[in-house]
Design a protein around this motif. Structure first.
Motif, PDB file in Angstrom:
ATOM      1  N   SER A  22       3.790  -8.406  -7.750  1.00 31.98           N
ATOM      2  CA  SER A  22       4.638  -7.290  -7.372  1.00 31.98           C
ATOM      3  C   SER A  22       4.612  -7.191  -5.850  1.00 31.98           C
ATOM      4  O   SER A  22       3.653  -7.605  -5.203  1.00 31.98           O
ATOM      5  CB  SER A  22       4.149  -5.989  -8.010  1.00 31.98           C
ATOM      6  N   VAL A  23       5.693  -6.665  -5.282  1.00 31.48           N
ATOM      7  CA  VAL A  23       5.803  -6.525  -3.832  1.00 31.48           C
ATOM      8  C   VAL A  23       5.617  -5.053  -3.491  1.00 31.48           C
ATOM      9  O   VAL A  23       6.314  -4.197  -4.041  1.00 31.48           O
ATOM     10  CB  VAL A  23       7.165  -7.023  -3.317  1.00 31.48           C
ATOM     11  N   SER A  24       4.690  -4.776  -2.606  1.00 32.61           N
ATOM     12  CA  SER A  24       4.373  -3.401  -2.243  1.00 32.61           C
ATOM     13  C   SER A  24       4.324  -3.246  -0.742  1.00 32.61           C
ATOM     14  O   SER A  24       4.058  -4.198  -0.013  1.00 32.61           O
ATOM     15  CB  SER A  24       3.014  -3.001  -2.812  1.00 32.61           C
ATOM     16  N   VAL A  25       4.584  -2.019  -0.297  1.00 36.50           N
ATOM     17  CA  VAL A  25       4.363  -1.674   1.100  1.00 36.50           C
ATOM     18  C   VAL A  25       3.229  -0.663   1.120  1.00 36.50           C
ATOM     19  O   VAL A  25       3.321   0.410   0.513  1.00 36.50           O
ATOM     20  CB  VAL A  25       5.628  -1.109   1.771  1.00 36.50           C
ATOM     21  N   VAL A  26       2.153  -1.023   1.798  1.00 35.56           N
ATOM     22  CA  VAL A  26       1.031  -0.120   1.985  1.00 35.56           C
ATOM     23  C   VAL A  26       1.311   0.674   3.250  1.00 35.56           C
ATOM     24  O   VAL A  26       1.662   0.095   4.284  1.00 35.56           O
ATOM     25  CB  VAL A  26      -0.302  -0.890   2.097  1.00 35.56           C
ATOM     26  N   THR A  27       1.186   1.997   3.155  1.00 34.33           N
ATOM     27  CA  THR A  27       1.477   2.870   4.290  1.00 34.33           C
ATOM     28  C   THR A  27       0.291   3.780   4.573  1.00 34.33           C
ATOM     29  O   THR A  27      -0.548   4.039   3.701  1.00 34.33           O
ATOM     30  CB  THR A  27       2.716   3.746   4.017  1.00 34.33           C
ATOM     31  N   THR A  28       0.258   4.293   5.783  1.00 34.98           N
ATOM     32  CA  THR A  28      -0.716   5.302   6.178  1.00 34.98           C
ATOM     33  C   THR A  28      -0.126   6.125   7.311  1.00 34.98           C
ATOM     34  O   THR A  28       0.811   5.689   7.992  1.00 34.98           O
ATOM     35  CB  THR A  28      -2.064   4.666   6.600  1.00 34.98           C
ATOM     36  N   ASP A  29      -0.659   7.300   7.498  1.00 39.84           N
ATOM     37  CA  ASP A  29      -0.271   8.146   8.623  1.00 39.84           C
ATOM     38  C   ASP A  29      -1.423   9.100   8.892  1.00 39.84           C
ATOM     39  O   ASP A  29      -2.170   9.459   7.983  1.00 39.84           O
ATOM     40  CB  ASP A  29       1.015   8.927   8.323  1.00 39.84           C
ATOM     41  N   GLY A  30      -1.569   9.472  10.151  1.00 39.40           N
ATOM     42  CA  GLY A  30      -2.644  10.376  10.560  1.00 39.40           C
ATOM     43  C   GLY A  30      -2.885  10.231  12.041  1.00 39.40           C
ATOM     44  O   GLY A  30      -1.994   9.800  12.784  1.00 39.40           O
ATOM     45  N   ARG A  31      -4.085  10.521  12.473  1.00 39.19           N
ATOM     46  CA  ARG A  31      -4.379  10.515  13.914  1.00 39.19           C
ATOM     47  C   ARG A  31      -4.201   9.142  14.555  1.00 39.19           C
ATOM     48  O   ARG A  31      -3.943   9.036  15.744  1.00 39.19           O
ATOM     49  CB  ARG A  31      -5.773  11.064  14.171  1.00 39.19           C
ATOM     50  N   GLU A  32      -4.326   8.073  13.767  1.00 39.64           N
ATOM     51  CA  GLU A  32      -4.164   6.715  14.295  1.00 39.64           C
ATOM     52  C   GLU A  32      -2.697   6.283  14.302  1.00 39.64           C
ATOM     53  O   GLU A  32      -2.341   5.262  14.877  1.00 39.64           O
ATOM     54  CB  GLU A  32      -5.008   5.736  13.480  1.00 39.64           C
ATOM     55  N   LYS A  34       1.422   6.172  12.256  1.00 38.64           N
ATOM     56  CA  LYS A  34       2.157   5.850  11.034  1.00 38.64           C
ATOM     57  C   LYS A  34       2.433   4.347  11.003  1.00 38.64           C
ATOM     58  O   LYS A  34       3.052   3.811  11.921  1.00 38.64           O
ATOM     59  CB  LYS A  34       3.466   6.638  11.041  1.00 38.64           C
ATOM     60  N   PHE A  35       1.974   3.696   9.946  1.00 37.28           N
ATOM     61  CA  PHE A  35       2.138   2.261   9.811  1.00 37.28           C
ATOM     62  C   PHE A  35       2.478   1.912   8.365  1.00 37.28           C
ATOM     63  O   PHE A  35       2.132   2.650   7.446  1.00 37.28           O
ATOM     64  CB  PHE A  35       0.862   1.504  10.194  1.00 37.28           C
ATOM     65  N   GLY A  36       3.117   0.764   8.195  1.00 39.26           N
ATOM     66  CA  GLY A  36       3.382   0.227   6.879  1.00 39.26           C
ATOM     67  C   GLY A  36       3.489  -1.281   6.953  1.00 39.26           C
ATOM     68  O   GLY A  36       3.917  -1.833   7.973  1.00 39.26           O
ATOM     69  N   GLN A  37       3.083  -1.957   5.887  1.00 43.06           N
ATOM     70  CA  GLN A  37       3.133  -3.420   5.860  1.00 43.06           C
ATOM     71  C   GLN A  37       3.308  -3.888   4.418  1.00 43.06           C
ATOM     72  O   GLN A  37       2.718  -3.335   3.490  1.00 43.06           O
ATOM     73  CB  GLN A  37       1.847  -3.986   6.433  1.00 43.06           C
ATOM     74  N   THR A  38       4.134  -4.923   4.248  1.00 46.52           N
ATOM     75  CA  THR A  38       4.334  -5.531   2.944  1.00 46.52           C
ATOM     76  C   THR A  38       3.090  -6.306   2.533  1.00 46.52           C
ATOM     77  O   THR A  38       2.528  -7.056   3.337  1.00 46.52           O
ATOM     78  CB  THR A  38       5.550  -6.477   2.966  1.00 46.52           C
ATOM     79  N   VAL A  39       2.665  -6.101   1.283  1.00 45.00           N
ATOM     80  CA  VAL A  39       1.526  -6.837   0.739  1.00 45.00           C
ATOM     81  C   VAL A  39       1.854  -7.270  -0.692  1.00 45.00           C
ATOM     82  O   VAL A  39       2.663  -6.651  -1.367  1.00 45.00           O
ATOM     83  CB  VAL A  39       0.215  -6.015   0.731  1.00 45.00           C
ATOM     84  N   THR A  40       1.253  -8.340  -1.114  1.00 42.03           N
ATOM     85  CA  THR A  40       1.353  -8.736  -2.514  1.00 42.03           C
ATOM     86  C   THR A  40      -0.005  -8.653  -3.188  1.00 42.03           C
ATOM     87  O   THR A  40      -0.124  -8.887  -4.378  1.00 42.03           O
ATOM     88  CB  THR A  40       1.903 -10.170  -2.679  1.00 42.03           C
ATOM     89  N   SER A  41      -1.029  -8.312  -2.410  1.00 43.50           N
ATOM     90  CA  SER A  41      -2.381  -8.303  -2.961  1.00 43.50           C
ATOM     91  C   SER A  41      -2.890  -6.875  -3.102  1.00 43.50           C
ATOM     92  O   SER A  41      -3.435  -6.295  -2.163  1.00 43.50           O
ATOM     93  CB  SER A  41      -3.307  -9.110  -2.067  1.00 43.50           C
ATOM     94  N   PHE A  42      -2.658  -6.298  -4.283  1.00 41.28           N
ATOM     95  CA  PHE A  42      -3.262  -5.028  -4.638  1.00 41.28           C
ATOM     96  C   PHE A  42      -3.461  -5.032  -6.144  1.00 41.28           C
ATOM     97  O   PHE A  42      -2.744  -5.711  -6.875  1.00 41.28           O
ATOM     98  CB  PHE A  42      -2.412  -3.838  -4.153  1.00 41.28           C
ATOM     99  N   CYS A  43      -4.449  -4.297  -6.597  1.00 41.15           N
ATOM    100  CA  CYS A  43      -4.677  -4.215  -8.041  1.00 41.15           C
ATOM    101  C   CYS A  43      -5.526  -3.005  -8.377  1.00 41.15           C
ATOM    102  O   CYS A  43      -6.156  -2.402  -7.512  1.00 41.15           O
ATOM    103  CB  CYS A  43      -5.336  -5.491  -8.569  1.00 41.15           C
ATOM    104  N   SER A  44      -5.552  -2.693  -9.652  1.00 44.27           N
ATOM    105  CA  SER A  44      -6.395  -1.629 -10.168  1.00 44.27           C
ATOM    106  C   SER A  44      -7.845  -2.100 -10.149  1.00 44.27           C
ATOM    107  O   SER A  44      -8.139  -3.248 -10.466  1.00 44.27           O
ATOM    108  CB  SER A  44      -5.961  -1.316 -11.604  1.00 44.27           C
TER     109      SER A  44
END
Length: 170
Positions: A22-32, A34-44
């Motif tokens: 599956s194709v995912s974008v991992v995102t974050t936001d906060g004091r550092e 706002k960023f996002g990047q495409t990843v294919t490596s994530f799992c439960s």
């Protein structure tokens, strides 16, 4: 035990390229930031408690942002979101790399960007990170999970696609 020779890098990459992800974008936001990047490596990792892991390249600004922000979201892209995948992989010819301008999104309760068109969304609080070779493995406690309308976008052999359902035998 016998000593094992390292696997040929090209052979490894070819074999991994044949695996559909599956194709995912991992995102974050906060004091550092706002960023996002495409990843294919994530799992439960676990359902009790709900945990997810994702792998981020060590040199990526997303790695330090997740560490500093303490949270991340996983946006599993919908079957029509291949352009978004390209933007957050830094390969788009239409939009600036890693830009949120083209994608409709809001924020989860942790402040991380979540995409309106995502097939699934997972909001996570960072619990641990492990360095491994060229990547950091982030484990997060899932604080919210949402199911979207579209089927997930898949990636295999350098091409995007979708899942074809087949009837299971009984």
């Amino acid at each position: 035990m016998s000593a094992h020779l390292p696997v040929d890098r090209l052979g490894f990459l070819q074999a991994m390229g044949n695996v559909a992800h599956s194709v995912s974008v991992v995102t974050t936001d906060g004091r550092e930031g706002k960023f996002g990047q495409t990843v294919t490596s994530f799992c439960s990792v676990s359902a009790d408690p709900p945990q997810i892991l994702c792998c981020i390249r060590t040199g990526s600004p997303l790695k330090s942002a997740i560490e500093m922000n303490g949270c991340f979201a996983i946006n599993v892209l919908g079957e029509r979101d291949f352009r978004t995948a390209e933007v957050f992989a830094g390969r788009s010819t239409e939009f600036p790399a890693y830009s949120f301008e083209h994608v409709a999104h809001g924020k989860d309760h942790n402040g991380c960007p979540i995409f309106d068109s995502a097939s699934s969304q997972f909001s996570c609080l960072l619990t641990s990170s492990i360095g491994s070779a060229s990547h950091a493995i982030f484990v997060g406690n899932v604080t919210d999970a949402r199911l979207g309308r579209d089927a997930p976008l898949l990636y295999r052999s350098r091409n995007y696609g979708t899942h074809v359902s087949m009837k299971r035998s009984q």
